[in-house]
Design a protein around this motif. Structure first.
Motif, PDB file in Angstrom:
ATOM      1  N   CYS A   1     -37.791  54.441  52.944  1.00  0.00           N
ATOM      2  CA  CYS A   1     -38.489  55.302  53.786  1.00  0.00           C
ATOM      3  C   CYS A   1     -38.307  54.737  55.012  1.00  0.00           C
ATOM      4  O   CYS A   1     -38.912  53.578  55.192  1.00  0.00           O
ATOM      5  CB  CYS A   1     -39.806  55.398  53.077  1.00  0.00           C
TER       6      CYS A   1
ATOM      7  N   CYS B   1     -42.475  53.588  56.164  1.00  0.00           N
ATOM      8  CA  CYS B   1     -42.986  52.745  55.504  1.00  0.00           C
ATOM      9  C   CYS B   1     -42.231  51.511  54.844  1.00  0.00           C
ATOM     10  O   CYS B   1     -42.495  50.426  54.190  1.00  0.00           O
ATOM     11  CB  CYS B   1     -44.018  53.219  54.568  1.00  0.00           C
TER      12      CYS B   1
ATOM     13  N   CYS C   1     -40.486  59.579  49.372  1.00  0.00           N
ATOM     14  CA  CYS C   1     -40.886  58.301  49.152  1.00  0.00           C
ATOM     15  C   CYS C   1     -42.426  58.688  48.501  1.00  0.00           C
ATOM     16  O   CYS C   1     -42.937  59.613  48.550  1.00  0.00           O
ATOM     17  CB  CYS C   1     -41.608  58.190  50.909  1.00  0.00           C
TER      18      CYS C   1
ATOM     19  N   ILE D   1     -45.141  57.510  49.497  1.00  0.00           N
ATOM     20  CA  ILE D   1     -46.237  57.771  50.112  1.00  0.00           C
ATOM     21  C   ILE D   1     -46.089  59.021  51.077  1.00  0.00           C
ATOM     22  O   ILE D   1     -46.963  59.624  51.190  1.00  0.00           O
ATOM     23  CB  ILE D   1     -46.355  56.275  51.143  1.00  0.00           C
ATOM     24  N   HIS D   2     -44.626  59.022  51.722  1.00  0.00           N
ATOM     25  CA  HIS D   2     -44.584  60.235  52.579  1.00  0.00           C
ATOM     26  C   HIS D   2     -43.893  61.358  52.119  1.00  0.00           C
ATOM     27  O   HIS D   2     -43.683  62.399  52.725  1.00  0.00           O
ATOM     28  CB  HIS D   2     -43.774  59.504  53.784  1.00  0.00           C
TER      29      HIS D   2
HETATM   30 ZN   LIG Z   1     -42.876  56.076  53.430  1.00  0.00          ZN
END
Ligand SMILES: [Zn+2]
Length: 394
Positions: A347, A350, A364, A366-367
């Motif tokens: 990603c 991050c 990702c 997180i994203h």
């Molecule tokens: Zn990310």
């Protein structure tokens, strides 16, 4: 700065006959030199260098005054160098393959009809005469004669080398020149960009700009697939087969020309707009492997088309990079090549390792979902030290 001009040549019938013989003789030399390298390796596990082979030329020429002896010595050296380049690349692939256990094919003999070019050093077995007012220039080659050449654009710089080349039934002269003049820098723009080249799209920039694969490649792919089917059906040695083969060669020539044009325009656009352009160091093999994986359960036709797709795109990436590098050099721009490891799977925000459920998407943890090429382009920009490479970040 080096430049190459590819110009159409119009040999007379007798000149063409002699040019064909020139190619055949150089092909023999190439294959004989390859044979020597193979035998030396097979029998004595010894490798033969360019120097070893070049040193034998004098003897070979003396023994064959009506054949090899008629040709330019330095041009013959160029043909031996060409084989040397093939070998250097082969040895590099062998070393690279040691880790992954893949088999590397030994350099092959060239059949006469596929040996298409001979390189001459200008002023030594070949001479260039620019047009005298009109558009006709002339190139003189030892053992061929003075050939008419159509010069459709000015040839700049000192002529260093001349290459005689056959493409299908056409002939070309490639004039290689060198200019003393330094690069003419374009005014700086204060902008930098990361560029991801891909299979589904031609390229994606870290700004989110997308340049699609040009439509003419699709059209050409269908025509090529059709011609290849016709060739497979035609009887070997028949007139029809010959016609189809010629049509195929012509179609490929069209593809190559259109593709080169497209590369020049695309590279021009980038060089005009950005001071620094970051690209991945190419791994064409890896990319085409991914391209093959996207065609699910291919029928025969799909497989043929996918194969063509690859060959059409393949040659493209390397060519585009070198055109871009040349344009950048002459405009005082910078091209940065970054290592390709993980640029498409981490990603860009991050750095977490993403999954890739589809060719065009990475996820990702997180994203969430990201456009795979855009993510790649931003990673390339970051890796080249250009920040995120996004205009909006400024
Ligand atoms: Zn990310």
């Amino acid at each position: 700065m080096k430049r190459a001009y590819k110009l159409r040549a119009y040999p007379t019938r007798p000149q063409e006959g002699r040019a064909v013989r020139l190619l055949a003789d150089h092909c023999d030399l190439y294959n004989a030199a390859l044979q020597e390298r193979r035998e030396a390796w097979r029998l004595r596990h010894r490798s033969v260098s360019y120097g070893d082979q070049s040193a034998q030329l004098k003897e070979i020429r003396a023994a064959d005054p009506d054949g090899q002896g008629r040709h330019s010595f330095t041009a013959q050296q160029q043909t031996l160098r060409r084989l040397n380049t093939v070998f250097t690349a082969y040895l590099r692939r062998v070393r690279a393959a040691k880790g992954n256990g893949r088999r590397v094919g030994y350099p092959r003999f060239k059949p006469g009809q596929r040996f298409d070019q001979v390189l001459f050093v200008a002023g030594d077995g070949a001479r260039w005469e620019p047009p005298d007012g009109g558009r006709w220039a002339h190139a003189t080659f030892q053992a061929v004669g003075r050939v008419k050449v159509s010069q459709h654009r000015p040839v700049l710089g000192r002529v260093k080398a001349l290459q005689l080349k056959r493409e299908g039934r056409r002939w070309y002269v490639i004039v290689v020149t060198e200019t003393e003049t330094e690069a003419v820098p374009l005014p700086t723009t204060g902008r930098s960009i990361g560029v991801d080249v891909g299979v589904a799209r031609f390229l994606t920039t870290s700004d989110g700009e997308i340049i699609a694969n040009p439509w003419f490649l699709d059209a050409a792919r269908d025509r090529l697939a059709d011609l290849q089917r016709r060739k497979a059906r035609a009887r070997p040695g028949s007139g029809d087969r010959k016609r189809v083969r010629r049509a195929l060669a012509k179609e490929w020539r069209t593809v190559r020309n259109q593709r080169r044009d497209f590369h020049h325009k695309t590279a021009r656009g980038l060089v005009d707009t950005y001071d620094t352009i970051a690209l991945e160091q190419l791994r064409v093999a890896a990319m085409t492997a991914t391209a093959a994986g996207t065609v699910e359960a291919p029928g025969r036709n799909v497989a043929a088309k996918a194969g063509l797709n690859r060959s059409i795109l393949d040659a493209g990436w390397t060519q585009f990079t070198s055109i871009l590098a040349a344009k950048a050099e002459s405009a005082g721009r910078r091209v940065v090549l970054v290592s390709p490891a993980f640029t498409s799977i981490d990603c860009h925000t991050c750095g977490a390792s993403c999954s890739r459920p589809r060719q065009d998407t990475v996820v990702c943890p997180i994203h969430g979902e990201l456009d795979a090429d855009l993510n790649g382009a931003r990673n390339i920009a970051t890796r080249a030290g250009l920040g995120s490479g996004q205009a909006s970040a400024a």
